[in-house]
Design an enzyme around this catalytic site. Structure first.
Site, PDB file in Angstrom:
ATOM      1  N   ASP A   1     101.532 -13.249  16.124  1.00 13.73           N
ATOM      2  CA  ASP A   1     102.229 -13.536  14.867  1.00 13.73           C
ATOM      3  C   ASP A   1     103.697 -13.174  15.062  1.00 13.73           C
ATOM      4  O   ASP A   1     104.144 -12.095  14.666  1.00 13.73           O
ATOM      5  CB  ASP A   1     101.596 -12.732  13.739  1.00 13.73           C
ATOM      6  CG  ASP A   1     102.209 -13.041  12.380  1.00 13.73           C
ATOM      7  OD1 ASP A   1     103.011 -13.991  12.294  1.00 13.73           O
ATOM      8  OD2 ASP A   1     101.891 -12.327  11.411  1.00 13.73           O
TER       9      ASP A   1
ATOM     10  N   THR B   1     108.084 -14.114  15.344  1.00 16.42           N
ATOM     11  CA  THR B   1     109.194 -14.893  14.806  1.00 16.42           C
ATOM     12  C   THR B   1     109.491 -16.033  15.773  1.00 16.42           C
ATOM     13  O   THR B   1     108.784 -16.233  16.767  1.00 16.42           O
ATOM     14  CB  THR B   1     110.435 -14.006  14.635  1.00 16.42           C
ATOM     15  OG1 THR B   1     110.747 -13.406  15.907  1.00 16.42           O
ATOM     16  CG2 THR B   1     110.178 -12.897  13.630  1.00 16.42           C
TER      17      THR B   1
ATOM     18  N   ASP C   1     105.404  -1.552  21.401  1.00 17.86           N
ATOM     19  CA  ASP C   1     105.903  -2.836  21.873  1.00 17.86           C
ATOM     20  C   ASP C   1     104.702  -3.704  22.258  1.00 17.86           C
ATOM     21  O   ASP C   1     103.916  -3.341  23.133  1.00 17.86           O
ATOM     22  CB  ASP C   1     106.804  -2.613  23.089  1.00 17.86           C
ATOM     23  CG  ASP C   1     107.438  -3.886  23.602  1.00 17.86           C
ATOM     24  OD1 ASP C   1     106.858  -4.973  23.413  1.00 17.86           O
ATOM     25  OD2 ASP C   1     108.518  -3.803  24.221  1.00 17.86           O
ATOM     26  N   GLY C   2     104.549  -4.858  21.594  1.00 19.53           N
ATOM     27  CA  GLY C   2     103.414  -5.721  21.858  1.00 19.53           C
ATOM     28  C   GLY C   2     103.337  -6.200  23.291  1.00 19.53           C
ATOM     29  O   GLY C   2     102.247  -6.303  23.866  1.00 19.53           O
TER      30      GLY C   2
END
Length: 281
Positions: A155, A157, A137-138
């Site tokens: 980057d 959505t 999980d970023g």
């Protein structure tokens, strides 16, 4: 009559792409995914009615979100990519020989899917030993990592559904936490003409953590409205104020090839029209 894909991101504005051949389609009840070919844009990836990327113009997005911060900074060694499962951002970062990228993608299936159906985007990036691919999980990664980066590239959505957490003040604060002094964060920030609220929200939220917040732009036909904005945040205003001559020298030293990015365009991309400046409040 030919089949068409009509994007449904906005209630009052739609654009369509002709579907010449469907390569993959699935709907598991959680998301609707399709990859199809279009004569002008090549392979097109769409998720839940929204175009995510196309072979035809992805290079504009990936080049600008990569080379602008790296060349503006000028001494980049460590880059973090949050998201970017298609591999396009990693491909561009790896053009810089001295850079060691870490890519954090939450879903390993996205990587495998992209390798199979959109191999031109990564163009071998996943096989490069310099790339460290972390499946995680970023948001959690930037909160907990002990590594420090010169540039963080988000980057993501659009800020709806799973991508919404990557547009929060908390996430931006955590990105700053894992930056080296003088580091830069850049973000995907939508098309201001039809997503103006995203500019205002990002400007305010980034401003809670960073002294210098701005935006830069690129013309990307795929995205509705075309004139796309990228968020820029740092505590040092100097990187985004570099002259064309400085950027030209760094670009030449890097020895990279691009299809859209140029040093002149780099500097000009930070010039904002009044419509965007009015959203920065």
């Amino acid at each position: 009559m030919a089949d068409w894909f009509d994007e449904t991101l906005h209630d009052d504005y739609r654009q369509g792409l002709r579907i010449d051949r469907v390569l993959y389609q699935s709907n598991d009840g959680l998301q609707d995914l399709i990859v199809f070919e279009n004569a002008r844009f090549g392979r097109v990836l769409c998720l839940d009615g929204v175009v995510q990327t196309t072979e035809g113009d992805e290079f504009v997005y990936h080049e600008m979100l990569t080379h602008v911060p790296i060349l503006a900074h000028g001494r980049v060694e460590d880059v973090l990519i949050v998201g970017g499962g298609d591999g396009g951002m990693a491909r561009e970062v790896l053009k810089h020989p001295a850079v060691r990228p870490v890519m954090v993608e939450i879903d390993p299936d996205v990587v495998e899917f992209s390798k199979q159906h959109l191999p031109r985007l990564s163009n071998g990036a996943f096989d490069d030993p310099r790339l460290e691919l972390v499946i995680a999980d970023g948001c959690r990664f930037v909160k907990e990592t002990e590594k420090r980066f010169d540039v963080v590239i988000v980057d993501s959505t659009d800020p709806i559904g799973p991508g919404e957490v990557l547009f929060t003040a908390e996430f931006y604060a955590d990105c700053k936490r894992c930056l080296k002094p003088g580091g830069v964060v850049v973000t995907q920030n939508g098309v201001p003409f039809v997503q103006g609220g995203e500019i205002t929200d990002s400007y305010r939220r980034l401003g809670e953590s960073f002294a210098d917040v701005h935006f830069f732009r690129a013309a990307i036909p795929t995205y509705q409205g075309g004139d796309m904005a990228f968020g820029w945040a740092s505590d040092d205003p100097d990187p985004r104020r570099q002259s064309v001559e400085v950027i030209e020298a760094r670009f030449a030293d890097a020895g990279i090839e691009t299809r859209y990015y140029t040093p002149d365009l780099h500097v000009a991309s930070f010039a904002l029209p009044r419509t965007i400046k009015d959203l920065m409040r």
